[in-house]
Design a protein around this motif. Structure first.
Motif, PDB file in Angstrom:
ATOM      1  N   PRO A 100       0.962  -1.710   0.166  1.00 38.20           N
ATOM      2  CA  PRO A 100       0.036   0.100  -0.075  1.00 38.20           C
ATOM      3  C   PRO A 100       1.088   1.200   0.513  1.00 38.20           C
ATOM      4  O   PRO A 100       2.301   1.066   0.627  1.00 38.20           O
ATOM      5  CB  PRO A 100      -0.951  -0.365   1.735  1.00 38.20           C
ATOM      6  N   TYR A 101       0.079   2.311  -0.160  1.00 38.89           N
ATOM      7  CA  TYR A 101       1.106   3.892  -0.463  1.00 38.89           C
ATOM      8  C   TYR A 101       0.548   4.247   1.063  1.00 38.89           C
ATOM      9  O   TYR A 101      -0.505   4.135   1.883  1.00 38.89           O
ATOM     10  CB  TYR A 101      -0.329   4.818  -1.973  1.00 38.89           C
ATOM     11  N   GLU A 102       1.251   5.384   2.044  1.00 35.89           N
ATOM     12  CA  GLU A 102       2.022   5.303   2.596  1.00 35.89           C
ATOM     13  C   GLU A 102       0.292   6.482   3.345  1.00 35.89           C
ATOM     14  O   GLU A 102      -0.649   6.913   4.112  1.00 35.89           O
ATOM     15  CB  GLU A 102       2.498   6.319   3.067  1.00 35.89           C
ATOM     16  N   VAL A 103      -0.167   8.128   2.037  1.00 37.33           N
ATOM     17  CA  VAL A 103      -0.639   7.813   2.004  1.00 37.33           C
ATOM     18  C   VAL A 103      -2.351   7.682   2.369  1.00 37.33           C
ATOM     19  O   VAL A 103      -2.963   8.010   2.731  1.00 37.33           O
ATOM     20  CB  VAL A 103      -0.860   8.877   0.795  1.00 37.33           C
ATOM     21  N   SER A 147      -7.129   5.911   6.137  1.00 38.65           N
ATOM     22  CA  SER A 147      -7.866   4.899   6.533  1.00 38.65           C
ATOM     23  C   SER A 147      -8.204   5.244   7.786  1.00 38.65           C
ATOM     24  O   SER A 147      -7.514   4.987   8.749  1.00 38.65           O
ATOM     25  CB  SER A 147      -7.294   3.443   6.224  1.00 38.65           C
ATOM     26  N   ALA A 148      -9.347   5.587   8.198  1.00 39.70           N
ATOM     27  CA  ALA A 148      -9.789   5.785   9.713  1.00 39.70           C
ATOM     28  C   ALA A 148      -9.484   4.139  10.309  1.00 39.70           C
ATOM     29  O   ALA A 148      -9.282   4.789  11.680  1.00 39.70           O
ATOM     30  CB  ALA A 148     -11.189   6.181   9.628  1.00 39.70           C
ATOM     31  N   GLY A 166       0.337   4.034  20.653  1.00 39.05           N
ATOM     32  CA  GLY A 166       0.875   5.146  21.021  1.00 39.05           C
ATOM     33  C   GLY A 166       2.036   5.948  20.006  1.00 39.05           C
ATOM     34  O   GLY A 166       2.806   6.384  20.310  1.00 39.05           O
ATOM     35  N   LEU A 167       1.842   5.504  18.067  1.00 42.46           N
ATOM     36  CA  LEU A 167       2.210   5.821  16.859  1.00 42.46           C
ATOM     37  C   LEU A 167       1.430   6.997  16.600  1.00 42.46           C
ATOM     38  O   LEU A 167       0.105   6.769  16.124  1.00 42.46           O
ATOM     39  CB  LEU A 167       2.360   5.024  16.250  1.00 42.46           C
ATOM     40  N   ASP A 168       1.791   7.265  15.598  1.00 43.47           N
ATOM     41  CA  ASP A 168       1.355   8.701  14.782  1.00 43.47           C
ATOM     42  C   ASP A 168       0.704   8.144  13.216  1.00 43.47           C
ATOM     43  O   ASP A 168       2.210   7.516  13.275  1.00 43.47           O
ATOM     44  CB  ASP A 168       2.460   9.901  14.665  1.00 43.47           C
ATOM     45  N   PRO A 169      -0.357   8.721  12.764  1.00 49.03           N
ATOM     46  CA  PRO A 169      -0.188   7.580  11.730  1.00 49.03           C
ATOM     47  C   PRO A 169       0.431   7.930  10.395  1.00 49.03           C
ATOM     48  O   PRO A 169       0.892   6.284   9.422  1.00 49.03           O
ATOM     49  CB  PRO A 169      -1.790   7.712  11.255  1.00 49.03           C
TER      50      PRO A 169
END
Length: 434
Positions: free
Chosen positions: A228-231, A236-237, A247-250
């Motif tokens: 998949p692409y990061e964006v 994706s909710a 605990g991670l930033d998306p």
């Protein structure tokens, strides 16, 4: 200490280095090193098949890697309809005529008796065929390269899933290796090295200059991905919620997830190639190849067709390098012919094989991971070391300026030192051939 325990400790040490990179720097950096280490291990296995099994000194590794990269473009990129309409048929016709000219010359040479007439006929076929070939293909190339040159200017590919380009890259490299092997494998080892290096440079020159094929030095960017692409993950909710729950930033989590997926795919390929290489090593064919490597004269006396066996292993090893080249280009997401430098894809891979253990598949894998880690990490560590040494020196000092500029060369120094130390204290490599 048993060999199994020693090998386990060596791999555990390399794994610890990668984990420390994740802890002290970032896990993104650690996964980047891991993924390229997997690709490097596949590449080292290909060279080990040629040198470790058969003693073939191939220094044209980068040519086969580049052909694997070309395969990703030819397979995965969508076809450029305007370019095909402008001159695609003429280019294909010219390529067919060029191939027909070579075949006709070979047939004439093989079927006519040795004489001056044979040489004149072959020469006439090649000269006439060359001019006809150029008369057909040149207008097509000009038309294709002039079609929206800023963004395309090439024929494109088949628009198939990019993962299919990996075996195609191996097949493309194998085909080139067969042609090279038929002409060069009769040469002595030093001449074979010169020939393979020259042919690899020809392959790179073609990729750089034939824009209709893969845009040349303009590069092909935006290659499709098997992951998949990061964006898309960030939008994706569900993924964003899962990342926050950990605990991670998306944004950070999406990068880690994509790199982890690449790592899984590359690990599967490495496992398959390693298993096949091990089966080959312990098969009658592998024992025969090592017998040929150790004493070619005795093998010929026993009735073995040495040239044919050399051709087999040369093609197989080159196919593995082509597979690795396709994997690497997929990981990069672009084809950049100017990046195929002899230092990166010849010297470095040979260091991996020698340090790991020539003739040992497990050693080639270890060397791939270890040398790539050092290649990536030594320069920033060297920069830190040089800065620390230069800190007490006064501003404007010539020695301080010299130390600051020396960090750029620390990679080459480290590779040389590592190679010398291994050759001195473990001349058969860290995991020697049994």
């Amino acid at each position: 200490m048993s060999d199994t325990l020693r090998n386990t400790l060596l791999f555990a040490g390399v794994a610890l280095l990668i984990v420390l990179t994740g802890v002290l720097q970032s896990w993104n950096s650690a996964l980047v090193i891991l993924n390229m280490g997997l690709v490097s291990a596949v590449m080292a296995l290909g060279v080990n098949l040629q040198w470790g099994f058969a003693g073939l000194f191939n220094v044209g590794v980068m040519g086969f890697v580049a052909l694997g990269g070309l395969a990703t473009v030819l397979v995965s990129m969508p076809p450029v309809g305007e370019a095909w309409a402008a001159g695609g048929v003429r280019i294909l016709s010219g390529l067919v005529l060029g191939a027909a000219t070579i075949v006709a010359a070979i047939l004439a040479f093989s079927r006519m008796a040795p004489s001056r007439a044979r040489m004149l006929v072959v020469l006439a076929i090649l000269v006439v065929g060359f001019f006809v070939y150029r008369a057909v293909i040149d207008p097509g190339v000009e038309a294709v390269e002039g079609t929206n040159a800023a963004s395309t200017g090439y024929l494109g590919g088949l628009g198939l899933p990019v993962i299919l380009s990996w075996p195609v890259g191996g097949l493309l490299a194998a085909g080139a290796a067969w042609v090279i092997g038929k002409t060069a494998l009769g040469l002595r080892s030093d001449y074979l090295a010169i020939a393979t290096l020259g042919i690899a440079e020809i392959v790179i020159a073609v990729l750089k200059n034939e824009d209709w094929l893969a845009r040349g030095v303009k590069n092909v960017i935006g290659l499709p991905r098997p992951v998949p692409y990061e964006v898309d993950l960030q939008r994706s909710a569900e993924f964003a919620g899962l990342a926050r729950g950990l605990g991670l930033d998306p944004v950070t989590a999406s990068g880690l997830w994509v790199k982890a997926n690449y790592g899984i795919l590359f690990a599967i390929v490495l496992a398959v190639v390693f298993l096949l290489a091990q089966l080959a090593l312990h098969s009658p064919w592998g024992r025969m190849m090592r017998a040929i490597r150790d004493n070619e004269t005795a093998a010929r006396a026993m009735g073995k067709d040495v040239t044919r066996r050399h051709l087999q292993v040369f093609v197989i090893g080159s196919a593995v390098c082509g597979l690795a080249g396709a994997m690497m280009t997929t990981l990069d997401g672009q084809l950049t012919p100017a990046s195929y430098q002899p230092l990166r894809f010849t010297f470095l891979v040979w260091v991996m094989v020698i340090v790991g253990g020539s003739g040992s598949n497990l050693g080639a894998v270890l060397g791939g991971f270890l040398i790539w880690f050092l290649w990536v990490q030594v320069e920033p560590m060297g920069q830190f070391l040089m800065s620390a040494l230069a800190a007490p020196l006064p501003e404007g000092s010539a020695l301080k300026a010299h130390l600051a500029t020396s960090a750029a060369h620390i990679r080459l120094l480290t590779m040389g030192v590592v190679l010398l130390l291994v050759l001195r204290f473990s001349p058969r490599g860290l995991i020697p051939e049994k």
